[in-house]
Write a protein that holds these residues in place. Sequence first.
Motif, PDB file in Angstrom:
ATOM      1  N   ALA A  57       1.196  10.019   1.933  1.00  0.00           N
ATOM      2  CA  ALA A  57       1.500  10.855   3.088  1.00  0.00           C
ATOM      3  C   ALA A  57       2.329  12.072   2.736  1.00  0.00           C
ATOM      4  O   ALA A  57       2.789  12.772   3.609  1.00  0.00           O
ATOM      5  CB  ALA A  57       2.248  10.022   4.125  1.00  0.00           C
ATOM      6  N   LEU A  88       4.070   2.445  10.885  1.00  0.00           N
ATOM      7  CA  LEU A  88       5.137   1.545  10.435  1.00  0.00           C
ATOM      8  C   LEU A  88       5.641   0.751  11.629  1.00  0.00           C
ATOM      9  O   LEU A  88       6.018   1.325  12.650  1.00  0.00           O
ATOM     10  CB  LEU A  88       6.307   2.345   9.840  1.00  0.00           C
ATOM     11  N   VAL A 132      -2.227   8.611   9.003  1.00  0.00           N
ATOM     12  CA  VAL A 132      -2.215   8.049   7.653  1.00  0.00           C
ATOM     13  C   VAL A 132      -1.862   6.567   7.718  1.00  0.00           C
ATOM     14  O   VAL A 132      -2.448   5.732   7.025  1.00  0.00           O
ATOM     15  CB  VAL A 132      -1.176   8.781   6.771  1.00  0.00           C
ATOM     16  N   GLY A 133      -0.903   6.251   8.549  1.00  0.00           N
ATOM     17  CA  GLY A 133      -0.472   4.871   8.653  1.00  0.00           C
ATOM     18  C   GLY A 133       0.552   4.715   9.758  1.00  0.00           C
ATOM     19  O   GLY A 133       1.073   5.702  10.290  1.00  0.00           O
ATOM     20  N   ALA A 183       0.827  -1.201   0.000  1.00  0.00           N
ATOM     21  CA  ALA A 183       0.000   0.000   0.000  1.00  0.00           C
ATOM     22  C   ALA A 183       0.863   1.254   0.000  1.00  0.00           C
ATOM     23  O   ALA A 183       1.831   1.357   0.740  1.00  0.00           O
ATOM     24  CB  ALA A 183      -0.896  -0.001   1.224  1.00  0.00           C
ATOM     25  N   TRP A 189       3.917  -1.612   6.679  1.00  0.00           N
ATOM     26  CA  TRP A 189       2.828  -0.633   6.683  1.00  0.00           C
ATOM     27  C   TRP A 189       1.598  -1.224   7.365  1.00  0.00           C
ATOM     28  O   TRP A 189       1.154  -2.317   7.032  1.00  0.00           O
ATOM     29  CB  TRP A 189       2.472  -0.259   5.242  1.00  0.00           C
ATOM     30  N   ILE A 190       1.052  -0.478   8.322  1.00  0.00           N
ATOM     31  CA  ILE A 190      -0.158  -0.922   9.017  1.00  0.00           C
ATOM     32  C   ILE A 190      -1.197   0.177   8.889  1.00  0.00           C
ATOM     33  O   ILE A 190      -0.934   1.347   9.224  1.00  0.00           O
ATOM     34  CB  ILE A 190       0.156  -1.222  10.494  1.00  0.00           C
ATOM     35  N   ASP A 191      -2.351  -0.192   8.373  1.00  0.00           N
ATOM     36  CA  ASP A 191      -3.413   0.803   8.249  1.00  0.00           C
ATOM     37  C   ASP A 191      -3.879   1.192   9.649  1.00  0.00           C
ATOM     38  O   ASP A 191      -3.980   0.340  10.524  1.00  0.00           O
ATOM     39  CB  ASP A 191      -4.587   0.235   7.453  1.00  0.00           C
ATOM     40  N   PRO A 192      -4.179   2.464   9.837  1.00  0.00           N
ATOM     41  CA  PRO A 192      -4.634   2.873  11.167  1.00  0.00           C
ATOM     42  C   PRO A 192      -6.010   2.292  11.447  1.00  0.00           C
ATOM     43  O   PRO A 192      -6.733   1.912  10.533  1.00  0.00           O
ATOM     44  CB  PRO A 192      -4.695   4.393  11.066  1.00  0.00           C
ATOM     45  N   PRO A 225       1.774   5.066   0.849  1.00  0.00           N
ATOM     46  CA  PRO A 225       1.458   5.801   2.079  1.00  0.00           C
ATOM     47  C   PRO A 225       0.543   7.006   1.890  1.00  0.00           C
ATOM     48  O   PRO A 225      -0.167   7.376   2.791  1.00  0.00           O
ATOM     49  CB  PRO A 225       2.827   6.225   2.594  1.00  0.00           C
ATOM     50  N   ARG A 285      -2.631  -0.252  15.904  1.00  0.00           N
ATOM     51  CA  ARG A 285      -3.240   0.545  14.838  1.00  0.00           C
ATOM     52  C   ARG A 285      -3.478   1.985  15.279  1.00  0.00           C
ATOM     53  O   ARG A 285      -3.713   2.858  14.449  1.00  0.00           O
ATOM     54  CB  ARG A 285      -4.544  -0.112  14.385  1.00  0.00           C
TER      55      ARG A 285
END
Length: 440
Positions: A56, A388, A385-386, A52, A393-396, A54, A105
Amino acid sequence: MSAVLRVMAANGSFSEPTRVSWASGRFAFEEAAGAEASAEAGAEIGAEAGAAAPHADAGWIIPGLVDAHVHAAWHAFDAADREILDADPEVKHERTATALANTLRAGFTSVRDAGGLTLAGCDRISAENRPRVGLSVALIGRAEADAAGGLDRAVDAVLEAGATWVKLVATAGVAAPPRTTLESHFSAAEFASAVARADAVGAGVMVHAWGGAAIDHAIAAGAASIEHGIYLTPAQARRAADAGTTFVPTLRIYRLVQQMISAGHLPAAFADRVDDAVAHHPGAVRIARDHGVAIALGTDYGTSAQHGTNRLEFDALVDAGLTPREALVAATTAGADLLARAQQQGAPREAVPTGGITAGAVADAVLLRRDPRERGALSDPESIVGVLLGGRWIDPAPPSAAPPAPRTPRTPSQTSQLTPSPTPQQTSPVQAPAPREDHP
Ligand SMILES: [Zn+2]
């Protein structure tokens, strides 16, 4: 991956927009890399580009948040309620996994569990779906020490059970009778012995102490941190700063206790003590700051509704008088430095990165749309946004999964917000039992 971001430094200041890259779990700044290294990093970034994006650019990046005091395996405030909720180990495991996933998250890439989460319980949860965890396994108060045949034995038992932190409960807490004193539950000699035993295996000692001699003893013995510290004095703060003791205030939990009392879900007899705690705690934060004591963020969260709302403690630190920059340091680098003090057997089970956002550092971070120094921006669920975790990458958490807890009293009850409620009797309001432990 890479993005153009304003980068937080260890002191809480931010750079001008800079291209930040991360590959193979670590940060790489293109400006800092040589031509050959750049090509290599570029290849790695290319290899990960399928992940994904970012989205950002022009945002902000801060080191991964650290909650230095959490109870991830607790899903109710009161010990008796916890026992009912935890009757099915699988349900408890699911709740704990959800609590840790929501915490991650929410941007918290490292936490220190202050009691309740066991080594086996932690290891059942994939390290990809939770923050890095420091473990104290069980709380050790006077009763636990006496039952074990002395504090030394109780300390040895938690270390054998895999604790990287020894959690001593050295004064009464919120559930003690009104006018309970700040008497220390352990002597100076007991503190010294506990710290020595922990030190011998690279573990740290964290001390629940509202004030009084317990704080003096903890500082003198070389404990790593004072938890709560509501009545910290300037003289104690001076000694804590000299000794390198970190202060972990837990501001918000006492307001939540007030709300539970207002809603009739905790005994009104707690009110005097908790009101006094709420009144004095912000002053202790300012005393610590003014005397140069390292301050780390801790929530003391221990219900399913609380886990994942940990960023609200940042707002509480600012409300107490820290500048946003000081609160950012407390929530990131100061917490990481504290957690890194526990290096069991010389080889930490889960090393907590302390390098911040610098070339070569482990990529634990939070990417934000809004300047986190702006009031309410960090706790705004929409601003992340996310996350790390080691460059992954971890979606919030979507806002619905971790809503900002209301500042108005919780209704209908703290307990009824536990999700899911496995049996009908747990959906009915608590009969306001007195907690059997005296926490926080
Ligand atoms: Zn606690």
